[in-house]
Design an enzyme around this catalytic site. Structure first.
Site, PDB file in Angstrom:
ATOM      1  N   ASP A 134       0.793  -1.228   0.000  1.00 21.84           N
ATOM      2  CA  ASP A 134       0.000   0.000   0.000  1.00 21.84           C
ATOM      3  C   ASP A 134       0.827   1.281   0.000  1.00 21.84           C
ATOM      4  O   ASP A 134       0.577   2.179  -0.795  1.00 21.84           O
ATOM      5  CB  ASP A 134      -0.980  -0.012   1.191  1.00 21.84           C
ATOM      6  N   ASN A 155     -14.919  -0.053 -10.265  1.00 21.36           N
ATOM      7  CA  ASN A 155     -14.849   0.641  -8.977  1.00 21.36           C
ATOM      8  C   ASN A 155     -13.416   0.860  -8.513  1.00 21.36           C
ATOM      9  O   ASN A 155     -13.181   1.238  -7.360  1.00 21.36           O
ATOM     10  CB  ASN A 155     -15.637  -0.119  -7.914  1.00 21.36           C
ATOM     11  N   LEU A 169      -3.761  -6.437  -0.863  1.00 20.76           N
ATOM     12  CA  LEU A 169      -2.733  -6.700  -1.861  1.00 20.76           C
ATOM     13  C   LEU A 169      -1.347  -6.311  -1.356  1.00 20.76           C
ATOM     14  O   LEU A 169      -1.194  -5.387  -0.572  1.00 20.76           O
ATOM     15  CB  LEU A 169      -3.028  -5.910  -3.138  1.00 20.76           C
ATOM     16  N   GLN A 220     -10.654  10.526   5.892  1.00 19.58           N
ATOM     17  CA  GLN A 220      -9.291  10.535   6.423  1.00 19.58           C
ATOM     18  C   GLN A 220      -8.682  11.939   6.493  1.00 19.58           C
ATOM     19  O   GLN A 220      -7.578  12.104   7.002  1.00 19.58           O
ATOM     20  CB  GLN A 220      -8.398   9.638   5.558  1.00 19.58           C
ATOM     21  N   ASP A 241     -17.587   1.497   1.831  1.00 20.84           N
ATOM     22  CA  ASP A 241     -17.674   0.198   1.161  1.00 20.84           C
ATOM     23  C   ASP A 241     -18.737   0.144   0.070  1.00 20.84           C
ATOM     24  O   ASP A 241     -18.959  -0.906  -0.522  1.00 20.84           O
ATOM     25  CB  ASP A 241     -17.995  -0.897   2.189  1.00 20.84           C
ATOM     26  N   CYS A 243     -19.174   0.978  -3.077  1.00 22.70           N
ATOM     27  CA  CYS A 243     -18.904   0.450  -4.421  1.00 22.70           C
ATOM     28  C   CYS A 243     -18.538  -1.026  -4.401  1.00 22.70           C
ATOM     29  O   CYS A 243     -18.545  -1.685  -5.442  1.00 22.70           O
ATOM     30  CB  CYS A 243     -17.819   1.271  -5.121  1.00 22.70           C
ATOM     31  N   ARG A 295      -4.458   7.967  10.861  1.00 21.22           N
ATOM     32  CA  ARG A 295      -4.475   9.430  10.814  1.00 21.22           C
ATOM     33  C   ARG A 295      -4.723  10.043  12.190  1.00 21.22           C
ATOM     34  O   ARG A 295      -4.856  11.267  12.308  1.00 21.22           O
ATOM     35  CB  ARG A 295      -5.549   9.898   9.839  1.00 21.22           C
ATOM     36  N   LYS A 297      -6.831  10.469  16.001  1.00 23.24           N
ATOM     37  CA  LYS A 297      -8.224  10.498  16.461  1.00 23.24           C
ATOM     38  C   LYS A 297      -9.037  11.652  15.880  1.00 23.24           C
ATOM     39  O   LYS A 297     -10.264  11.590  15.850  1.00 23.24           O
ATOM     40  CB  LYS A 297      -8.280  10.555  17.989  1.00 23.24           C
TER      41      LYS A 297
END
EC number: 1.17.99.6
Length: 378
Positions: A134, A155, A169, A220, A241, A243, A295, A297
């Protein structure tokens, strides 16, 4: 060295250590992805979280000496929660997206890649590997697509025939010449359900995402959420979630292979009001092992305030007034002011009028005015 035999041994070993899918790809430059990234940048569609250098994202030879192949892996994650807690009046709940359930996937995928790399180096002493999950330079989706893990859906997710798009991934560049696997054919066909369902129209076309409008990105961010997205966020605390859940290829898919990915219902779907007063230490203790905590709180608390407004949760008015009066962060005070206006009531009005007299920050003052305007509209 018989690299065909080694490839088969690596595939077998990957199954033994719990890798759900593995593929092998050539290390040639990703020219099509480079063109897409340049177009995204020109259109202002990037999120800003990406690796900044497009050449390094698409040319493996710039980040690894003499690359010969890339190994891609996928770990499948759950799409359903066992006995999810239900929110109700006075006890409203937010939701973290599925990719943030369980232990942070960056840790889990990297552990598998490290095991795989150690196995390869045991077999070939001169083997070199660069691991990425990532946050590396390469685009995980492009590597996975080339390696035959899945096809790139409309998507913008990799969709696998076995596990749908509910996969994490990762990849490693190597100096070993493995035979590449065949990519899969696109199986989305004429379906456009994800494009139609996107709450903010962030999917501007098949395989093209304007990240600046994507709720997964917006949750985020740390500043004030733009007005047009505040109602669209619903009760999402991190990620989105939609899509994926509307995708026919995900129908009936629920991958329960890894205990560390199983969600703790009280962290994946937490009560909203307690989030408003969490200390940094309490936040790290409760949410620190989740991918959605990266990120800090502030975004989670801001989103929780918006979620309370979404529910018009009258029983949270006192909590929001306390935030408006006491929180040191302008973005949080201001969001509380807007939410009080959205929920409404005389107590909220009195608090906003009082805050208008005492508030020194101009951005918060603007949010107070928005809140009062919402109250007057009611």
């Amino acid at each position: 060295m018989d690299y065909g035999q080694l490839k088969e041994e690596i595939i077998e070993y990957s199954k033994q250590i719990g890798i759900d899918k593995i593929g092998f790809a050539a290390s040639d430059p990703f020219i099509e992805m480079k063109n897409l990234l340049m177009r995204q940048e020109a259109l202002g569609y990037q999120s800003g979280f990406e690796h900044k250098n497009i050449d390094e994202r698409t040319h493996p030879e710039l980040i690894f000496e003499e690359p010969r192949s890339i190994i891609a892996i996928a770990l499948a994650y759950p799409s359903k929660m066992t006995n999810p807690p239900r929110g109700k009046r006075g006890e409203r709940r937010g939701i973290f997206c599925r990719a943030s359930w369980g232990i942070d996937y960056h840790i889990l995928v990297r552990e598998k890649l490290e095991q795989l790399a150690a196995y390869i180096k045991e077999k070939v002493s001169e083997a070199r590997c660069k691991l990425m999950v990532d946050t590396g330079e390469l685009v995980d989706r492009a590597v996975a697509e080339r390696a035959g893990i899945g096809w790139s859906g409309k998507n913008c997710s990799i969709i696998t025939p076995e596990f749908g798009s509910y996969v994490y991934l990762g990849e490693m560049i190597t100096n070993l010449p493995f035979e590449p696997d065949e990519p899969l054919h696109d199986q989305c066909g004429e379906c456009t359900k994800c494009l139609e369902a996107c709450p903010t129209g962030a999917l501007v076309g098949p395989g093209q995402l304007n990240a600046q409008r994507c709720i997964a990105f917006l949750t985020q961010t740390k500043g004030f959420l733009p007005d047009e997205f505040r109602e669209e966020i619903g009760n999402r605390l991190y990620g989105c979630d939609t899509c994926q859940t509307v995708c026919p290829k995900n129908k009936g898919i629920d991958n329960r292979f890894h205990p560390k990915m199983e969600p703790d219902p009280e962290t994946a779907k937490p009560l909203l009001k307690p989030l408003l007063q969490l200390s940094n230490r309490e936040f790290k203790e409760k949410f620190g092992k989740m991918a959605g905590s990266w990120r800090g709180k502030k975004p989670i608390q801001r989103n929780a305030i918006l979620a309370l407004a979404h529910f018009k949760e009258e029983q949270a008015v006192d909590d929001l007034i306390k935030v408006l009066q006491e929180d040191v962060r302008p973005e949080i005070r201001g969001t509380a002011a807007w939410s009080l206006g959205k929920i409404g009531g005389e107590k909220a009005r009195t608090a906003l009028l009082t805050a208008r007299v005492h508030e020194k920050n101009s951005d918060v003052q603007q949010e107070i005015q928005k809140g009062l305007h919402l109250l007057n509209e009611q």
